[in-house]
Each structure stands twice: as C-alpha cells, then as structure tokens.
Design a protein around this motif. Structure first.
Motif, mmCIF file in Angstrom:
data_model
loop_
_atom_site.group_PDB
_atom_site.id
_atom_site.type_symbol
_atom_site.label_atom_id
_atom_site.label_comp_id
_atom_site.label_asym_id
_atom_site.label_seq_id
_atom_site.Cartn_x
_atom_site.Cartn_y
_atom_site.Cartn_z
ATOM 1 N N ALA A 83 2.970 11.739 8.461
ATOM 2 C CA ALA A 83 2.010 12.481 7.639
ATOM 3 C C ALA A 83 1.686 13.846 8.231
ATOM 4 C CB ALA A 83 0.738 11.667 7.470
ATOM 5 N N CYS A 84 1.929 14.048 9.505
ATOM 6 C CA CYS A 84 1.716 15.343 10.165
ATOM 7 C C CYS A 84 0.310 15.898 9.919
ATOM 8 C CB CYS A 84 2.758 16.357 9.706
ATOM 9 S SG CYS A 84 4.437 15.865 10.059
ATOM 10 N N ASN A 85 -0.684 15.032 9.913
ATOM 11 C CA ASN A 85 -2.085 15.433 9.764
ATOM 12 C C ASN A 85 -2.368 16.142 8.433
ATOM 13 O OD1 ASN A 85 -4.620 15.132 10.848
ATOM 14 N ND2 ASN A 85 -4.618 17.133 11.831
ATOM 15 N N ASP A 86 -1.546 15.902 7.419
ATOM 16 C CA ASP A 86 -1.712 16.471 6.087
ATOM 17 C C ASP A 86 -2.310 15.388 5.184
ATOM 18 O OD1 ASP A 86 -0.444 16.641 3.210
ATOM 19 O OD2 ASP A 86 -0.439 18.700 4.003
ATOM 20 N N MET A 87 -3.453 15.684 4.557
ATOM 21 C CA MET A 87 -4.151 14.664 3.769
ATOM 22 C C MET A 87 -3.285 14.102 2.646
ATOM 23 S SD MET A 87 -6.695 12.727 3.469
ATOM 24 C CE MET A 87 -7.835 13.431 4.614
ATOM 25 N N GLY A 88 -2.555 14.944 1.961
ATOM 26 C CA GLY A 88 -1.686 14.460 0.886
ATOM 27 C C GLY A 88 -0.620 13.512 1.406
ATOM 28 N N LYS A 89 -0.057 13.858 2.557
ATOM 29 C CA LYS A 89 0.962 12.998 3.151
ATOM 30 C C LYS A 89 0.345 11.731 3.727
ATOM 31 C CE LYS A 89 4.397 16.544 4.011
ATOM 32 N NZ LYS A 89 5.226 17.211 5.007
ATOM 33 N N MET A 90 -0.918 11.804 4.150
ATOM 34 C CA MET A 90 -1.604 10.584 4.610
ATOM 35 C C MET A 90 -1.644 9.570 3.467
ATOM 36 S SD MET A 90 -2.877 10.462 7.727
ATOM 37 C CE MET A 90 -3.620 11.376 9.030
ATOM 38 N N LEU A 91 -1.981 10.059 2.277
ATOM 39 C CA LEU A 91 -2.021 9.172 1.117
ATOM 40 C C LEU A 91 -0.635 8.639 0.782
ATOM 41 C CD1 LEU A 91 -4.484 11.180 -1.135
ATOM 42 C CD2 LEU A 91 -4.965 9.064 0.102
ATOM 43 N N GLN A 92 0.368 9.449 1.006
ATOM 44 C CA GLN A 92 1.738 9.065 0.694
ATOM 45 C C GLN A 92 2.315 8.086 1.710
ATOM 46 O OE1 GLN A 92 4.366 12.441 0.499
ATOM 47 N NE2 GLN A 92 6.132 11.209 -0.099
ATOM 48 N N PHE A 93 2.003 8.273 2.992
ATOM 49 C CA PHE A 93 2.634 7.473 4.036
ATOM 50 C C PHE A 93 1.714 6.412 4.644
ATOM 51 C CE2 PHE A 93 5.080 11.524 4.328
ATOM 52 C CZ PHE A 93 6.311 11.015 3.965
ATOM 53 N N VAL A 94 0.480 6.778 4.943
ATOM 54 C CA VAL A 94 -0.413 5.863 5.670
ATOM 55 C C VAL A 94 -1.033 4.829 4.744
ATOM 56 C CG1 VAL A 94 -2.450 5.710 7.148
ATOM 57 C CG2 VAL A 94 -0.860 7.612 7.427
ATOM 58 N N LEU A 95 -1.543 5.263 3.601
ATOM 59 C CA LEU A 95 -2.212 4.333 2.701
ATOM 60 C C LEU A 95 -1.333 3.146 2.285
ATOM 61 C CD1 LEU A 95 -4.794 3.635 1.166
ATOM 62 C CD2 LEU A 95 -3.948 5.052 -0.717
ATOM 63 N N PRO A 96 -0.067 3.365 1.906
ATOM 64 C CA PRO A 96 0.761 2.203 1.548
ATOM 65 C C PRO A 96 0.960 1.211 2.700
ATOM 66 C CG PRO A 96 1.754 4.214 0.710
ATOM 67 C CD PRO A 96 0.625 4.631 1.608
ATOM 68 N N VAL A 97 1.114 1.718 3.913
ATOM 69 C CA VAL A 97 1.290 0.827 5.064
ATOM 70 C C VAL A 97 0.015 0.034 5.304
ATOM 71 C CG1 VAL A 97 1.715 0.717 7.555
ATOM 72 C CG2 VAL A 97 3.077 2.249 6.122
ATOM 73 N N ALA A 98 -1.131 0.730 5.258
ATOM 74 C CA ALA A 98 -2.408 0.049 5.456
ATOM 75 C C ALA A 98 -2.638 -1.011 4.374
ATOM 76 C CB ALA A 98 -3.544 1.067 5.450
ATOM 77 N N THR A 99 -2.272 -0.683 3.153
ATOM 78 C CA THR A 99 -2.419 -1.637 2.051
ATOM 79 C C THR A 99 -1.539 -2.855 2.265
ATOM 80 O OG1 THR A 99 -2.974 0.156 0.530
ATOM 81 C CG2 THR A 99 -2.223 -1.911 -0.452
ATOM 82 N N GLN A 100 -0.310 -2.657 2.694
ATOM 83 C CA GLN A 100 0.596 -3.780 2.951
ATOM 84 C C GLN A 100 0.049 -4.689 4.040
ATOM 85 O OE1 GLN A 100 4.302 -1.894 3.897
ATOM 86 N NE2 GLN A 100 4.820 -1.499 1.747
ATOM 87 N N ILE A 101 -0.503 -4.097 5.086
ATOM 88 C CA ILE A 101 -1.034 -4.899 6.192
ATOM 89 C C ILE A 101 -2.202 -5.758 5.711
ATOM 90 C CG2 ILE A 101 -2.243 -4.776 8.414
ATOM 91 C CD1 ILE A 101 -0.489 -2.241 8.994
ATOM 92 N N GLN A 102 -3.129 -5.156 4.965
ATOM 93 C CA GLN A 102 -4.271 -5.948 4.507
ATOM 94 C C GLN A 102 -3.844 -6.985 3.482
ATOM 95 O OE1 GLN A 102 -6.354 -5.812 1.425
ATOM 96 N NE2 GLN A 102 -4.861 -4.549 0.388
ATOM 97 N N GLN A 103 -2.862 -6.678 2.643
ATOM 98 C CA GLN A 103 -2.399 -7.650 1.655
ATOM 99 C C GLN A 103 -1.749 -8.859 2.307
ATOM 100 O OE1 GLN A 103 0.043 -5.338 -1.003
ATOM 101 N NE2 GLN A 103 -1.673 -4.957 -2.388
ATOM 102 N N GLU A 104 -1.087 -8.646 3.441
ATOM 103 C CA GLU A 104 -0.469 -9.764 4.154
ATOM 104 C C GLU A 104 -1.526 -10.786 4.571
ATOM 105 O OE1 GLU A 104 1.669 -7.859 7.321
ATOM 106 O OE2 GLU A 104 3.134 -6.988 5.950
ATOM 107 N N VAL A 105 -2.730 -10.320 4.853
ATOM 108 C CA VAL A 105 -3.817 -11.219 5.255
ATOM 109 C C VAL A 105 -4.484 -11.844 4.037
ATOM 110 C CG1 VAL A 105 -6.066 -11.360 6.401
ATOM 111 C CG2 VAL A 105 -4.249 -9.952 7.391
#
Length: 97
Positions: free
Chosen positions: A43-65
């Motif tokens: 994401a390189c500290n870019d908010m738009g890229k955070m939504l593109q890269f970080v949010l999906p990973v975080a969502t997958q992790i919480q969904q696994e639980v």
C-alpha cells in the motif's frame, strides 16, 4: 438479493467478547502478521491502496474466525448480521457523534 440461508444467531455481549478476542488473536498469528505486513508494504502508505490491499486481507482474517460462529462470508447479509444489537447502548457514553 437476499441470501436464502438462515441468519446467524444473535450473539450475547459475552459471546461477542470471545469472538473479538479470537479475531485479535488471529491477527497476532505469525502467518497473518506476515500477510498484513506485506499488504501494508504494497500500500506504500497510500490510503486508496490501503483499502485495495490491506482491507481485503484484514477481512479474510476476521472471516476465518467468525465463520466458526455461523456467520456468512458471502457478502449477502455479510458477516455483521449477528453483531446487530451488540455494542454500546443509547446513552452509554459511546465515542461517536
């Protein structure tokens, strides 16, 4: 269009605390910490890229639980259905506006 599956059972406040603790623990797991670090690096500290890269990973992790608690991960009704009613009550000093 609504999902044909039955909605998950509502969680008590205590059950929600247990699930939340498990989600937090999942983020601390070494393999998930690596996934999150890689996503943040991409994401390189870019908010738009955070939504593109970080949010999906975080969502997958919480969904696994939360799928172990009967929550849908299909986006129809989403994984928040059982969380309705869990949280601060009106007049309980919530932090929001």
């Amino acid at each position: 269009m609504a999902s044909a599956s039955a909605p998950p059972a509502a969680l008590s406040a205590e059950q929600a605390k247990v699930v939340l603790a498990e989600v937090i623990q999942a983020f601390s797991a070494p393999e998930n910490a690596v996934r999150m670090d890689e996503a943040r690096d991409n994401a390189c500290n870019d908010m738009g890229k955070m939504l593109q890269f970080v949010l999906p990973v975080a969502t997958q992790i919480q969904q696994e639980v939360i799928k172990a608690y009967g929550f849908s991960c299909d986006g129809e009704g989403g994984s928040d259905e059982g969380w309705r009613g869990v949280g601060p009550r009106e007049g309980a000093g919530s932090l929001g506006p």
